[in-house]
Design a protein around this motif. Structure first.
Motif, PDB file in Angstrom:
ATOM      1  N   VAL A 180       0.861  -1.182   0.000  1.00  0.00           N
ATOM      2  CA  VAL A 180       0.000   0.000   0.000  1.00  0.00           C
ATOM      3  C   VAL A 180       0.894   1.228   0.000  1.00  0.00           C
ATOM      4  N   TYR A 200     -10.394 -13.680   4.943  1.00  0.00           N
ATOM      5  CA  TYR A 200     -10.701 -12.362   5.496  1.00  0.00           C
ATOM      6  C   TYR A 200     -10.197 -12.222   6.932  1.00  0.00           C
ATOM      7  N   MET A 232      -6.718 -11.157   6.247  1.00  0.00           N
ATOM      8  CA  MET A 232      -6.706  -9.746   5.880  1.00  0.00           C
ATOM      9  C   MET A 232      -6.882  -8.865   7.113  1.00  0.00           C
ATOM     10  N   GLN A 270      -7.359   2.680   6.885  1.00  0.00           N
ATOM     11  CA  GLN A 270      -8.598   1.955   7.150  1.00  0.00           C
ATOM     12  C   GLN A 270      -8.949   1.104   5.936  1.00  0.00           C
ATOM     13  N   LEU A 271      -9.297  -0.159   6.188  1.00  0.00           N
ATOM     14  CA  LEU A 271      -9.631  -1.079   5.111  1.00  0.00           C
ATOM     15  C   LEU A 271     -11.111  -0.972   4.765  1.00  0.00           C
ATOM     16  N   TYR A 315     -14.139  -2.755   1.814  1.00  0.00           N
ATOM     17  CA  TYR A 315     -14.366  -3.877   0.900  1.00  0.00           C
ATOM     18  C   TYR A 315     -15.580  -3.604   0.020  1.00  0.00           C
ATOM     19  N   LEU A 368     -10.608  -5.112  -1.987  1.00  0.00           N
ATOM     20  CA  LEU A 368     -10.056  -4.297  -0.906  1.00  0.00           C
ATOM     21  C   LEU A 368      -9.721  -2.887  -1.376  1.00  0.00           C
ATOM     22  N   SER A 369      -9.993  -1.931  -0.529  1.00  0.00           N
ATOM     23  CA  SER A 369      -9.554  -0.545  -0.717  1.00  0.00           C
ATOM     24  C   SER A 369      -9.019  -0.030   0.610  1.00  0.00           C
ATOM     25  N   VAL A 370      -8.059   0.893   0.543  1.00  0.00           N
ATOM     26  CA  VAL A 370      -7.406   1.403   1.742  1.00  0.00           C
ATOM     27  C   VAL A 370      -7.437   2.921   1.726  1.00  0.00           C
TER      28      VAL A 370
END
Length: 296
Positions: free
Chosen positions: A73, A129, A132, A140-141, A143, A197-199
């Motif tokens: 990331v 998960y 993860m 912060q994750l 989905y 996933l997004s951060v």
């Protein structure tokens, strides 16, 4: 939203993760094929545990961790919570073990395969998960629900097919071909879930707690090496059908020979009473009285 790179080291990590999934699938299919051929409950439990470790531990969990080595990331370091990481491994092994117990005992049916596949697939998704959730980073994750659902569906379908192959495939070429397909399915589920996933990186960077990837890499690599060596040794040390047939043949040959020799010893003449004397000489034998001897 931070930039995510799933292949920081190029194709090395996905290639290694696929190789691990195929290797674990080959061993797992071989062990699972011996569950139904086992002659006792203890043997079925033994082969089931080995199959669960090969499929859940090697083909799924170590594949997941190897693929995670290439995850990065932008703007944040990544560390891992060790207890949660260990929990994800236990979930994978337990899910596969219970699925094998469902399809490997009793009469094989479509209902058993579907039930075992559903349970195992949900367990594999939970492993992914959970792994993860073990990540610790300065952000912060998030989905995407659609892709998460798609990854769970792939996990259930892949687990169902894997369990069906585990109890039906016997030949070497078919096992290897099935392992190649299972490797594609396991990796497909992993990277589908990763694509969801997004951060969101925090502007104020703080210290990230947890273990670095390098600290976990060495013990996991050693675990994989010793685990695979142990699985191969257990497979090679187990008696084959030919060994059992040879042992049964030798036992059948030995039993009549011992019976004949014993009968010959009984039927042989004993003019001086040596056999009787040897019997009386044994500890606990009754001492002869005067009634036992005829008068002179």
């Amino acid at each position: 939203m931070a930039e995510i790179n799933h292949f920081e080291y190029g194709w090395i990590t996905p290639a290694l993760s696929y190789a691990l999934s195929v290797l674990g699938s080959v061993l797992g299919l071989i062990f699972a094929g011996r569950i139904r051929a086992a002659s006792s409950a203890g043997q079925r439990v033994w082969w089931g545990l080995l199959a669960a470790w090969a499929l859940g531990g090697t083909a799924i969990w170590t594949m997941h961790f190897m693929a995670m080595l290439g995850f990065a990331v932008a703007g944040s370091r990544i560390r891992y919570d060790v207890p949660v990481t260990v929990a994800s491994a236990l979930i994978a092994v337990a899910a596969v073990g219970i699925g094998l117990a469902i399809v490997g005992t009793g009469r094989l049916s479509v209902v058993r395969v579907l039930a075992g596949g559903l349970f195992t697939g949900l367990g594999v998704a939970a492993m992914h998960y959970t792994g993860m959730a073990a990540m610790r980073l300065n952000g912060q994750l998030g989905y995407d629900a659609v892709r998460v659902g798609l990854s769970v569906l792939i996990a259930v379908v892949a687990a169902t097919v894997a369990l069906w192959l585990a109890v039906t495939v016997r030949r070497g070429a078919a096992i290897f071909a099935s392992a190649l397909v299972m490797g594609v399915a396991v990796n497909g589920m992993h990277f589908t879930g990763m694509s969801a996933l997004s951060v969101h990186v925090h502007e104020q960077r703080g210290e990230v707690a947890g273990a670095e990837v390098g600290a976990l890499l060495i013990p996991i690599v050693l675990l994989v090496i010793f685990g695979v060596v142990g699985l191969v040794y257990a497979l090679l040390a187990a008696p084959t059908d030919e060994d059992r047939a040879a042992a049964a043949y030798l036992e059948a040959r030995r039993a009549p020979a011992s019976a004949v020799s014993g009968q010959a010893a009984i039927d042989s003449p004993d003019p001086v009473g040596l056999r009787a004397r040897s019997t009386l000489a044994r500890p606990g034998a009754p001492f002869p009285s005067r009634r036992d001897h005829p008068p002179r």
